[in-house]
Design an enzyme around this catalytic site. Structure first.
Site, PDB file in Angstrom:
ATOM      1  N   THR A  33      16.563  90.495 -28.140  1.00 59.44           N
ATOM      2  CA  THR A  33      16.394  90.865 -26.595  1.00 59.44           C
ATOM      3  C   THR A  33      15.996  92.437 -26.658  1.00 59.44           C
ATOM      4  O   THR A  33      15.242  92.771 -27.408  1.00 59.44           O
ATOM      5  CB  THR A  33      18.011  90.744 -26.266  1.00 59.44           C
ATOM      6  OG1 THR A  33      17.795  90.909 -24.820  1.00 59.44           O
ATOM      7  CG2 THR A  33      18.858  91.846 -26.763  1.00 59.44           C
ATOM      8  N   ASN A  34      15.918  92.908 -25.434  1.00 56.39           N
ATOM      9  CA  ASN A  34      15.468  94.048 -25.199  1.00 56.39           C
ATOM     10  C   ASN A  34      16.563  95.087 -24.486  1.00 56.39           C
ATOM     11  O   ASN A  34      17.608  94.867 -24.259  1.00 56.39           O
ATOM     12  CB  ASN A  34      14.143  94.106 -24.725  1.00 56.39           C
ATOM     13  CG  ASN A  34      14.315  93.307 -23.250  1.00 56.39           C
ATOM     14  OD1 ASN A  34      14.989  94.016 -22.372  1.00 56.39           O
ATOM     15  ND2 ASN A  34      13.716  92.313 -23.086  1.00 56.39           N
ATOM     16  N   ASN A  35      16.172  96.330 -23.971  1.00 55.40           N
ATOM     17  CA  ASN A  35      16.887  97.448 -23.708  1.00 55.40           C
ATOM     18  C   ASN A  35      17.114  97.278 -22.166  1.00 55.40           C
ATOM     19  O   ASN A  35      17.865  98.063 -21.511  1.00 55.40           O
ATOM     20  CB  ASN A  35      16.114  98.799 -23.781  1.00 55.40           C
ATOM     21  CG  ASN A  35      16.637  99.245 -25.018  1.00 55.40           C
ATOM     22  OD1 ASN A  35      17.448  98.880 -25.753  1.00 55.40           O
ATOM     23  ND2 ASN A  35      15.896 100.342 -25.356  1.00 55.40           N
TER      24      ASN A  35
END
Ligand code: CTP
Ligand code: CA
Length: 225
Positions: A33-35
């Site tokens: 995933t990402n921030n």
């Protein structure tokens, strides 16, 4: 009830908003995933509802409470987000792609937890479909808003996204600058539209930035009408 006020500028209009960072599963306990916190998308959903819209928030997992008065569709991967959007696209007047959609996924999802190996482990990734570009290709009446998260050459890259994805607007975010973009409560953006000078929205809360983005979109749509 706010949504019944027929004088509101988005009264009766269907607005789709995506938010959060997609999760691309590797096995039953792991994902990429990402921030993205989802805050910008949730603020846009709330702002659109206050302008009278029928809002559907298509959200990847976030830590945020569901905003009041909007239809909520929980998704996880880019693929599930794409399916949820395509099912609702024909009936939408506006689509806001605030989600941080993963560019890649694992081609297979292991049925069982991947076991540790004695040596290094190689991950091979497959490209995800570009949802915004796909919506741009199928666009007829919809007003299509995308984001651009950049750490360099902000306006050049954002302009390329505006053109190549056939978006009506790109909200450009310099995610390397302090207080801006991913996971912050504030944002500062530059709005790009074809045949218009870039418009800068200086640092403000994501709630204020969301209201300003919709004001700019409404002004443009009025010119086009
Ligand atoms: N987007 C999308 N589908 C993808 C990737 C991105 O719909 N598979 C959308 C995002 O929701 C955003 C816009 O495209 O509105 C730009 O996303 P961004 O990550 O900034 O750009 P990319 O086109 O993915 O290019 P890059 O990550 O290489 O900068
Ligand atoms: Ca990307």
């Amino acid at each position: 009830l706010i949504a019944a006020d027929t004088s509101l500028p988005l009264h009766g209009q269907s607005v789709l908003v995506t938010a959060g960072g997609t999760r691309e599963r590797l096995d039953p306990v792991r994902y990429l995933t990402n921030n993205s916190s989802g805050k910008m998308g949730y603020a846009l959903a709330t702002a659109a509802r206050k302008l009278g819209a029928k809002v559907t928030l298509i959200s990847a997992p976030t830590a945020l409470p569901q905003p009041a008065g909007v239809a909520y569709v929980a998704v996880d991967s880019a693929a599930t987000m794409r399916t949820a959007l395509l099912a609702r696209y024909a009936d939408a007047q506006m689509v806001i792609m605030a989600a941080a959609v993963a560019d890649f996924r694992s081609p297979t999802v292991a049925a069982n937890k991947i076991k540790k190996t004695a040596t290094d482990y190689q991950l091979t990734l497959t490209k995800n479909p570009d949802i915004l570009a796909e919506l741009g290709q199928q666009k007829h009446h919809q007003f299509l808003i995308g984001f651009a998260a950049e750490t360099q050459n902000l306006l050049t890259y954002a302009q390329q996204k505006l053109t190549s994805k056939h978006a009506d607007m790109i909200v450009a975010n310099d995610v390397s600058s302090p207080q801006v973009g991913f996971d912050h409560d504030t944002n500062a953006v530059t709005i790009l539209q074809s045949n218009q000078a870039p418009q800068q929205l200086p640092l403000a809360s994501k709630e204020v930035i969301a209201q300003q983005i919709l004001q700019v979109a409404l002004a443009t749509r009025k010119l086009q009408a």
